[in-house]
Design a protein around this motif. Structure first.
Motif, short mmCIF file in Angstrom:
data_model
loop_
_atom_site.label_atom_id
_atom_site.label_comp_id
_atom_site.label_asym_id
_atom_site.label_seq_id
_atom_site.Cartn_x
_atom_site.Cartn_y
_atom_site.Cartn_z
N GLU A 261 -21.76 27.13 7.03
CA GLU A 261 -22.45 28.65 6.85
C GLU A 261 -22.17 28.55 5.36
N PRO A 262 -20.96 28.53 4.67
CA PRO A 262 -20.75 28.67 3.39
C PRO A 262 -21.69 27.55 2.46
N LEU A 263 -21.71 26.21 3.06
CA LEU A 263 -22.40 25.39 2.20
C LEU A 263 -23.86 25.79 2.33
N ALA A 264 -24.37 26.38 3.05
CA ALA A 264 -25.85 26.63 3.28
C ALA A 264 -26.30 27.45 2.21
N THR A 265 -25.48 28.33 1.84
CA THR A 265 -26.01 29.12 0.66
C THR A 265 -26.13 28.58 -0.65
N PRO A 266 -25.14 27.67 -1.07
CA PRO A 266 -25.33 26.57 -2.21
C PRO A 266 -26.51 25.81 -2.12
N VAL A 267 -26.68 25.25 -0.84
CA VAL A 267 -27.90 24.16 -0.56
C VAL A 267 -29.20 25.31 -0.97
N HIS A 268 -29.37 26.32 -0.12
CA HIS A 268 -30.38 26.94 -0.50
C HIS A 268 -30.81 27.46 -1.92
N ALA A 269 -29.60 27.83 -2.62
CA ALA A 269 -29.73 28.07 -4.05
C ALA A 269 -30.09 26.84 -4.60
N VAL A 270 -29.60 25.88 -4.55
CA VAL A 270 -30.03 24.55 -5.28
C VAL A 270 -31.47 24.26 -5.17
N ALA A 271 -31.86 24.20 -3.75
CA ALA A 271 -33.09 24.06 -3.55
C ALA A 271 -34.12 24.94 -4.40
N LYS A 272 -33.76 26.25 -4.61
CA LYS A 272 -34.54 27.28 -5.58
C LYS A 272 -34.62 26.56 -6.90
N ALA A 273 -33.92 25.72 -7.69
CA ALA A 273 -33.85 25.24 -8.84
C ALA A 273 -34.81 23.89 -9.01
N GLY A 274 -35.49 23.74 -7.82
CA GLY A 274 -36.37 22.36 -7.66
C GLY A 274 -35.46 21.20 -8.08
N ASP A 275 -36.18 19.92 -8.13
CA ASP A 275 -35.58 18.67 -8.30
C ASP A 275 -34.70 18.55 -9.28
N LEU A 276 -33.37 18.42 -8.95
CA LEU A 276 -32.31 18.20 -9.98
C LEU A 276 -32.04 16.86 -10.40
N THR A 277 -32.75 15.83 -10.10
CA THR A 277 -32.68 14.79 -10.20
C THR A 277 -32.52 14.50 -11.98
N GLY A 278 -31.40 13.92 -12.39
CA GLY A 278 -31.28 13.49 -13.89
C GLY A 278 -31.12 15.03 -14.56
N ARG A 279 -30.84 15.90 -14.28
CA ARG A 279 -30.76 17.02 -14.89
C ARG A 279 -29.40 17.70 -15.05
N SER A 280 -29.18 18.34 -16.17
CA SER A 280 -27.71 19.01 -16.24
C SER A 280 -27.66 20.49 -15.79
N VAL A 281 -26.49 20.75 -15.28
CA VAL A 281 -26.33 21.92 -14.42
C VAL A 281 -24.85 22.74 -15.13
N ALA A 282 -24.81 24.03 -15.29
CA ALA A 282 -23.50 24.69 -15.14
C ALA A 282 -23.57 25.55 -13.94
N VAL A 283 -22.11 25.59 -13.50
CA VAL A 283 -22.04 26.36 -12.38
C VAL A 283 -20.61 27.41 -12.98
N LEU A 284 -21.26 28.85 -12.96
CA LEU A 284 -20.23 29.72 -13.19
C LEU A 284 -19.60 30.25 -12.24
N GLY A 285 -18.18 30.23 -12.33
CA GLY A 285 -17.38 30.63 -11.09
C GLY A 285 -17.12 29.33 -10.14
N ALA A 286 -15.88 29.09 -9.94
CA ALA A 286 -15.19 28.08 -9.31
C ALA A 286 -14.60 28.65 -7.79
N GLY A 287 -15.13 29.65 -7.26
CA GLY A 287 -14.64 30.08 -6.09
C GLY A 287 -15.19 29.37 -4.87
N PRO A 288 -15.18 29.62 -3.68
CA PRO A 288 -15.70 28.82 -2.64
C PRO A 288 -17.34 28.29 -2.80
N ILE A 289 -18.07 29.32 -3.21
CA ILE A 289 -19.32 29.17 -3.10
C ILE A 289 -19.73 28.40 -4.45
N GLY A 290 -18.89 28.60 -5.60
CA GLY A 290 -19.24 27.80 -6.80
C GLY A 290 -18.82 26.21 -6.53
#
Length: 357
Positions: free
Chosen positions: A161-190
């Motif tokens: 369940e905790p991982l499904a939320t980031p999976v859904h968020a990442v899917a919102k961003a579209g294809d991340l292949t080859g892209r750069s990403v910043a994640v703000l916050g290194a709690g469980p969800i980050g």
């Protein structure tokens, strides 16, 4: 009433179960309630492991915009089917191991009919707006559970369940292949967003956090850079680490400072995904930059069954190091200690284990 009837009644008291009641962070107790009975399309589930979420601690502190106190928590739950209602007997049998998908949706609104039931107009979340799984036994509609894959431990399953939320968020961003990403916050969800983004093909990932320990954990989990969220030159540091403005920012903090950073970090035509639950009220944002740079700003809520299946696959592949994510466990009678631990910023995911009444 005949004497033997009275005696029979005394010998068969109504079964009771323990259930956690949260009135505040300083007032978390076990209540005794009658054991639930499943309806026709419901399952009776014996809880084995349930997570304490950031939403839980925000609610207990009185800061969650959509959870009222008092409440009865438990939406990150793994358990074993104890009984099935007549309408669910063909699909589930006692001893089936299950993980719950807690979004309770209407099935009638336009969002549900289009498959986006995570944003149902009448959405309720099991364990947030209804009594949850931080208890010995609970009932839930049979269509709100998934079988735990063979070979997956309860601790691993508690991260679905905790991982499904980031999976859904990442899917919102579209294809991340080859892209750069910043994640703000290194709690469980980050941290789980870091893993989901890497799984989705991101090649350069920077994570920010206030705490040295969280940044070190992000590096152990595969971040290319982990930087102090309070650094006055944070934007320049991230751009230097990733080779320029980033394609996608996942804001898992969702406060004024993090949104300002996200807007400055993202490239022209880039994408900001708001993952963390924001504080009630207004949050200033540079709309002039959003407009001028054609920045796409998008919220994300929970998940659907497809996100659950992706999360299960990711965990089953061994890509999620549970020893880095699960940092403490407590038995059900110590639920108050579990909540107190979850407030400690050095903790990541705290679990409550249930061994039966």
């Amino acid at each position: 009433m005949p004497q033997h009837h009275r005696q029979s009644h005394r010998n068969h008291p109504t079964p009771q179960v323990r259930r956690v009641l949260v009135r505040s962070l300083d007032d978390i107790s076990l209540e005794q309630v009658p054991a639930p009975v499943p309806g026709d399309d419901e399952l009776l589930v014996r809880t084995t492991v349930v997570g304490v979420c950031g939403s839980d601690t925000h609610a207990a502190a009185g800061h969650h915009p959509f959870i009222d106190l008092p409440y009865r928590p438990g939406h990150e739950a793994v358990g074993v089917v104890a009984a099935a209602g007549s309408g669910a007997e063909e699909d589930f049998t006692p001893c089936d191991r299950v993980v719950i998908e807690p979004n309770l949706y209407c099935g009638r609104c336009p969002q549900c009919l289009s498959g986006r039931y995570n944003i149902c107009q009448e959405l309720k979340v099991f364990g947030c707006q209804t009594p949850g799984a931080m208890t010995d036994l609970f009932t839930i509609p049979a269509d709100r559970v998934h079988r735990v894959p063979d070979g997956m431990t309860d601790i691993e399953a508690a991260l679905i369940e905790p991982l499904a939320t980031p999976v859904h968020a990442v899917a919102k961003a579209g294809d991340l292949t080859g892209r750069s990403v910043a994640v703000l916050g290194a709690g469980p969800i980050g941290l789980l967003t870091l893993l989901a983004a890497r799984h989705a093909g991101a090649v350069r990932i920077a994570v920010t956090d206030l705490l040295d320990g969280k940044r070190a954990r992000a590096m152990r989990l595969g971040a290319d850079a982990a930087l102090d969220a309070d650094a006055p030159d944070l934007v320049e540091q991230v751009h230097a680490a990733l080779g320029g403005p980033v394609d996608v920012v996942f804001d898992c903090v969702s406060r004024e400072q993090s949104m300002a950073q996200a807007t400055a970090l993202v490239t022209k035509g880039g994408h900001i995904v708001v993952v963390g639950v924001g504080a009630p009220g207004t949050t200033p944002i540079r709309l002039d930059l959003v407009q001028d740079r054609e920045i796409r700003l998008e919220g994300t809520l929970m998940y659907t069954g497809e996100d659950y299946r992706t999360a299960m696959s990711l965990i089953a592949s061994g890509a999620v190091d549970t020893t880095e994510i699960v940092t403490a466990t407590y038995p059900l009678p110590d639920a108050a200690k579990a909540f107190a631990a979850s407030v400690d910023p050095e903790q990541v995911k705290v679990l409550v284990t249930v061994d039966g009444p």
